[in-house]
Design a protein around this motif. Sequence first.
Motif, mmCIF file in Angstrom:
data_model
loop_
_atom_site.group_PDB
_atom_site.id
_atom_site.type_symbol
_atom_site.label_atom_id
_atom_site.label_comp_id
_atom_site.label_asym_id
_atom_site.label_seq_id
_atom_site.Cartn_x
_atom_site.Cartn_y
_atom_site.Cartn_z
ATOM 1 N N LYS A 62 12.024 -3.824 -8.084
ATOM 2 C CA LYS A 62 11.116 -4.247 -9.146
ATOM 3 C C LYS A 62 10.030 -5.165 -8.608
ATOM 4 O O LYS A 62 8.861 -5.053 -8.993
ATOM 5 C CB LYS A 62 11.885 -4.924 -10.280
ATOM 6 N N ALA A 63 10.364 -6.044 -7.696
ATOM 7 C CA ALA A 63 9.371 -6.945 -7.103
ATOM 8 C C ALA A 63 8.333 -6.155 -6.307
ATOM 9 O O ALA A 63 7.141 -6.492 -6.305
ATOM 10 C CB ALA A 63 10.054 -7.981 -6.213
ATOM 11 N N ILE A 64 8.771 -5.093 -5.646
ATOM 12 C CA ILE A 64 7.833 -4.231 -4.916
ATOM 13 C C ILE A 64 6.908 -3.539 -5.910
ATOM 14 O O ILE A 64 5.691 -3.488 -5.719
ATOM 15 C CB ILE A 64 8.577 -3.193 -4.043
ATOM 16 N N PHE A 65 7.471 -3.021 -6.995
ATOM 17 C CA PHE A 65 6.678 -2.342 -8.024
ATOM 18 C C PHE A 65 5.645 -3.300 -8.618
ATOM 19 O O PHE A 65 4.471 -2.953 -8.767
ATOM 20 C CB PHE A 65 7.592 -1.784 -9.121
ATOM 21 N N VAL A 66 6.081 -4.501 -8.954
ATOM 22 C CA VAL A 66 5.181 -5.492 -9.548
ATOM 23 C C VAL A 66 4.053 -5.834 -8.575
ATOM 24 O O VAL A 66 2.880 -5.903 -8.958
ATOM 25 C CB VAL A 66 5.957 -6.755 -10.000
ATOM 26 N N ALA A 67 4.370 -6.023 -7.303
ATOM 27 C CA ALA A 67 3.337 -6.323 -6.302
ATOM 28 C C ALA A 67 2.349 -5.162 -6.174
ATOM 29 O O ALA A 67 1.136 -5.376 -6.074
ATOM 30 C CB ALA A 67 3.981 -6.632 -4.950
ATOM 31 N N ALA A 68 2.850 -3.940 -6.195
ATOM 32 C CA ALA A 68 1.986 -2.762 -6.104
ATOM 33 C C ALA A 68 1.094 -2.651 -7.338
ATOM 34 O O ALA A 68 -0.103 -2.359 -7.234
ATOM 35 C CB ALA A 68 2.836 -1.503 -5.928
ATOM 36 N N ARG A 93 0.833 -1.211 0.000
ATOM 37 C CA ARG A 93 0.000 0.000 0.000
ATOM 38 C C ARG A 93 0.872 1.267 0.000
ATOM 39 O O ARG A 93 0.571 2.239 -0.698
ATOM 40 C CB ARG A 93 -0.953 0.010 1.197
ATOM 41 N N ALA A 94 1.951 1.251 0.764
ATOM 42 C CA ALA A 94 2.871 2.392 0.777
ATOM 43 C C ALA A 94 3.542 2.547 -0.591
ATOM 44 O O ALA A 94 3.717 3.670 -1.081
ATOM 45 C CB ALA A 94 3.922 2.210 1.868
ATOM 46 N N ALA A 95 3.900 1.422 -1.201
ATOM 47 C CA ALA A 95 4.539 1.461 -2.520
ATOM 48 C C ALA A 95 3.581 2.017 -3.567
ATOM 49 O O ALA A 95 3.995 2.813 -4.433
ATOM 50 C CB ALA A 95 5.014 0.067 -2.910
ATOM 51 N N ILE A 96 2.312 1.629 -3.496
ATOM 52 C CA ILE A 96 1.329 2.180 -4.435
ATOM 53 C C ILE A 96 1.305 3.700 -4.304
ATOM 54 O O ILE A 96 1.355 4.415 -5.313
ATOM 55 C CB ILE A 96 -0.073 1.573 -4.194
ATOM 56 N N ALA A 97 1.236 4.194 -3.093
ATOM 57 C CA ALA A 97 1.194 5.642 -2.870
ATOM 58 C C ALA A 97 2.447 6.331 -3.414
ATOM 59 O O ALA A 97 2.355 7.400 -4.034
ATOM 60 C CB ALA A 97 1.022 5.936 -1.383
ATOM 61 N N GLU A 98 3.608 5.749 -3.198
ATOM 62 C CA GLU A 98 4.859 6.362 -3.657
ATOM 63 C C GLU A 98 5.018 6.265 -5.173
ATOM 64 O O GLU A 98 5.285 7.265 -5.840
ATOM 65 C CB GLU A 98 6.062 5.721 -2.955
ATOM 66 N N PHE A 99 4.869 5.062 -5.719
ATOM 67 C CA PHE A 99 5.042 4.877 -7.164
ATOM 68 C C PHE A 99 3.999 5.663 -7.954
ATOM 69 O O PHE A 99 4.287 6.138 -9.057
ATOM 70 C CB PHE A 99 4.941 3.396 -7.548
ATOM 71 N N ALA A 100 2.783 5.796 -7.413
ATOM 72 C CA ALA A 100 1.722 6.512 -8.112
ATOM 73 C C ALA A 100 2.125 7.941 -8.428
ATOM 74 O O ALA A 100 1.784 8.474 -9.481
ATOM 75 C CB ALA A 100 0.440 6.503 -7.272
ATOM 76 N N ILE A 101 2.867 8.556 -7.535
ATOM 77 C CA ILE A 101 3.256 9.957 -7.704
ATOM 78 C C ILE A 101 4.584 10.114 -8.446
ATOM 79 O O ILE A 101 4.704 10.936 -9.349
ATOM 80 C CB ILE A 101 3.344 10.667 -6.335
ATOM 81 N N THR A 102 5.575 9.314 -8.097
ATOM 82 C CA THR A 102 6.911 9.549 -8.651
ATOM 83 C C THR A 102 7.384 8.474 -9.629
ATOM 84 O O THR A 102 8.494 8.563 -10.138
ATOM 85 C CB THR A 102 7.945 9.708 -7.518
ATOM 86 N N GLY A 103 6.564 7.474 -9.897
ATOM 87 C CA GLY A 103 6.918 6.462 -10.886
ATOM 88 C C GLY A 103 7.983 5.503 -10.395
ATOM 89 O O GLY A 103 8.493 5.610 -9.278
ATOM 90 N N THR A 128 -4.753 4.384 -6.882
ATOM 91 C CA THR A 128 -5.014 3.135 -7.611
ATOM 92 C C THR A 128 -4.901 3.386 -9.106
ATOM 93 O O THR A 128 -4.221 2.647 -9.824
ATOM 94 C CB THR A 128 -6.409 2.582 -7.246
ATOM 95 N N LEU A 129 -5.561 4.414 -9.584
ATOM 96 C CA LEU A 129 -5.480 4.791 -10.995
ATOM 97 C C LEU A 129 -4.064 5.222 -11.361
ATOM 98 O O LEU A 129 -3.500 4.770 -12.362
ATOM 99 C CB LEU A 129 -6.461 5.923 -11.306
ATOM 100 N N LEU A 130 -3.477 6.092 -10.551
ATOM 101 C CA LEU A 130 -2.149 6.613 -10.875
ATOM 102 C C LEU A 130 -1.101 5.500 -10.912
ATOM 103 O O LEU A 130 -0.199 5.522 -11.757
ATOM 104 C CB LEU A 130 -1.755 7.701 -9.873
ATOM 105 N N MET A 131 -1.228 4.519 -10.046
ATOM 106 C CA MET A 131 -0.295 3.386 -10.055
ATOM 107 C C MET A 131 -0.402 2.633 -11.371
ATOM 108 O O MET A 131 0.605 2.263 -11.969
ATOM 109 C CB MET A 131 -0.590 2.461 -8.862
ATOM 110 N N GLN A 132 -1.619 2.407 -11.821
ATOM 111 C CA GLN A 132 -1.790 1.706 -13.095
ATOM 112 C C GLN A 132 -1.221 2.514 -14.257
ATOM 113 O O GLN A 132 -0.578 1.954 -15.150
ATOM 114 C CB GLN A 132 -3.260 1.380 -13.319
#
Length: 174
Positions: free
Chosen positions: A53-59, A15-25, A102-106
């Motif tokens: 990468k495994a964290i990104f894939v899981a997110a 969940r934390a990774a989704i929030a981070e990756f969603a904003i900064t890729g 959720t959308l931004l992560m996708q």
Amino acid sequence: MGRTSALERRESVIRAAIAEFAITGYHGTTTAAIAKRVGVTQPYLFRLFPDKKAIFVAALMRSMEDTRLAFERAADGVEDGERVLQAMTNAYAQLISTRPETLLMQMQGYVTVAAAVAQGDDLIGEVVRAGWMRIWETVHQPLGADADKTASFFACGMLGNTLAVIGLPSGAGW
């Protein structure tokens, strides 16, 4: 308060990774930022996941599954095609308004596919394609397996996604 299990901590990291990756890729997000957001050390992250990468894939997988589940729950028990369409539309609008990450992560996942493929790595592409097909089927079946209705639903959804991401209200006459 009791101890958190490894499974619960893993979920917190996702969940934390989704929030981070969603904003900064993918490239702009550090594992330090994810660890800080969830309140663990970087070494602990790597006890749960082998690498970034495994964290990104899981997110990415989680965000796509959250979207799929929103559609599935909305369609559950609804018989009429138009009511199913409206229920899924409303569920998605609710999802992206209450959990925009959720959308931004996708969206970040879609962008990352091209960059990864250019470097000879198609794992993220495989994840995105498989997730997309699960979402498609979840929408397609309740719409009577009508390819045109399903394509129209996703076309309107992508317009809504674009408007949401760039900050234009979807009800502004578009």
